[in-house]
Design a protein around this motif. Structure first.
Motif, PDB file in Angstrom:
ATOM      1  N   ILE A 127       0.844  -1.193   0.000  1.00  0.00           N
ATOM      2  CA  ILE A 127       0.000   0.000   0.000  1.00  0.00           C
ATOM      3  C   ILE A 127       0.880   1.243   0.000  1.00  0.00           C
ATOM      4  O   ILE A 127       1.977   1.245   0.532  1.00  0.00           O
ATOM      5  CB  ILE A 127      -0.953   0.033   1.214  1.00  0.00           C
ATOM      6  N   VAL A 137      -8.026   5.830   6.436  1.00  0.00           N
ATOM      7  CA  VAL A 137      -8.131   4.372   6.492  1.00  0.00           C
ATOM      8  C   VAL A 137      -8.188   3.916   7.950  1.00  0.00           C
ATOM      9  O   VAL A 137      -8.976   3.034   8.321  1.00  0.00           O
ATOM     10  CB  VAL A 137      -6.943   3.707   5.771  1.00  0.00           C
ATOM     11  N   THR A 266      -6.545   2.162  -0.923  1.00  0.00           N
ATOM     12  CA  THR A 266      -5.437   1.214  -0.835  1.00  0.00           C
ATOM     13  C   THR A 266      -5.007   0.643  -2.181  1.00  0.00           C
ATOM     14  O   THR A 266      -3.901   0.107  -2.307  1.00  0.00           O
ATOM     15  CB  THR A 266      -5.805   0.041   0.079  1.00  0.00           C
TER      16      THR A 266
END
Length: 295
Positions: A127, A137, A266
């Protein structure tokens, strides 16, 4: 979050072996010189750990005080009481935490790529997120992550204070004996007047030798099982402190919109995220079981 007890133990040893020589040097020569190090310690105080500490303590056993040194011990204790009043180590740990350890640990308050990768079950290199994306996130996966970090910090600080409280009595006793050994009656009397004479300079000079006296090492080794025992429940205390917070989210807990956004952020497919987060949940469960077995 798994708390690093080795780091905490090293901080305690640094205080035990470095702080007082530095204090004496500062008073006598207006300079602070301290050099301390600590080996890694076990995660908790088990019977095997206690046995190992007993062996290490015996390696640094000191000779009993002579009759003359015993006579000087009351004055030496008086000096130690002035230099290190009861509770000083706890206060020093609080100051050390605020000035050194806390700022270092605060770096972990920010969302980290490694933590995010672990939560979704992928390698960190898979990522590539900027800080804002990492924060988003993290909020998706654990809406309480910032509060969780703060509670962890507070709990760790309290546990470190308990550790220093457990260590202090033995270290104070060892210091009193060492002063009775290293200084004669006149020097102790002068030192009691707070380093105002040449004998005070001698104290500062000799303090560096005293810092390696086996009494200090033996006392610390002897106290470590109790100190580590005070830390053995630290992770459980963190769990208790954060128990009211919602658990980390799994794939099933995310809405369709949240899943899509997580995938967009991601660059991973929905299937990759679902599989990865399931694996991450299994790993956390395994860690929890292993931690329980170690207790």
């Amino acid at each position: 979050m798994k708390i690093c007890k080795t780091f905490v133990g090293a901080a305690a040893a640094a205080l035990a072996f470095g702080a007082l020589p530095a204090l004496a040097q500062d008073a006598a020569e207006d300079a602070v010189v301290a050099d301390a190090s600590a080996d890694a310690e076990p995660e908790s105080a088990t019977p095997d750990d206690a046995a190992m500490m007993a062996v290490l303590s015996s390696m640094f056993a000191a000779e009993p005080l002579t009759e003359e040194q015993e006579k000087r011990l009351p004055l030496a204790k008086k000096i130690v009481d002035k230099m290190v009043p009861p509770g000083t180590y706890g206060e020093m740990m609080g100051s050390m935490f605020n000035k050194i350890i806390g700022p270092m640990m605060s770096k972990f308050e920010d969302a980290s790529p490694a933590e995010v990768a672990k939560q979704i079950g992928v390698e960190e290199g898979e990522i590539d997120l900027d800080p804002e994306q990492l924060a988003e996130v993290s909020a998706l996966l654990d809406p309480a992550w910032q509060e969780r970090r703060k509670l962890e910090m507070t709990t760790v600080q309290g546990a470190m204070g308990k550790m220093m409280t457990a260590m202090e009595p033995g270290v104070r006793a060892a210091l009193s004996e060492a002063y009775a050994v290293y200084f004669d009656q006149k020097e102790l009397t002068d030192i009691d007047a707070f380093f105002s004479t040449d004998s005070g300079v001698a104290f500062a000079r000799k303090s560096f030798t005293m810092s390696s006296d086996p009494r200090f090492i033996a006392a610390t080794m002897k106290a470590l099982p109790d100190a580590m025992g005070a830390l053995s429940d630290m992770e459980e205390e963190v769990k208790t402190a954060t128990a009211a917070l919602p658990p980390l989210r799994g794939w099933a807990d995310l809405s369709g919109e949240q899943r899509a956004r997580l995938s967009e952020l991601t660059g991973l497919s929905a299937q990759q995220l679902e599989d990865g987060m399931a694996s991450a949940a299994d790993a956390r469960a395994t860690d929890a079981i292993e931690g329980s077995d170690e207790d």
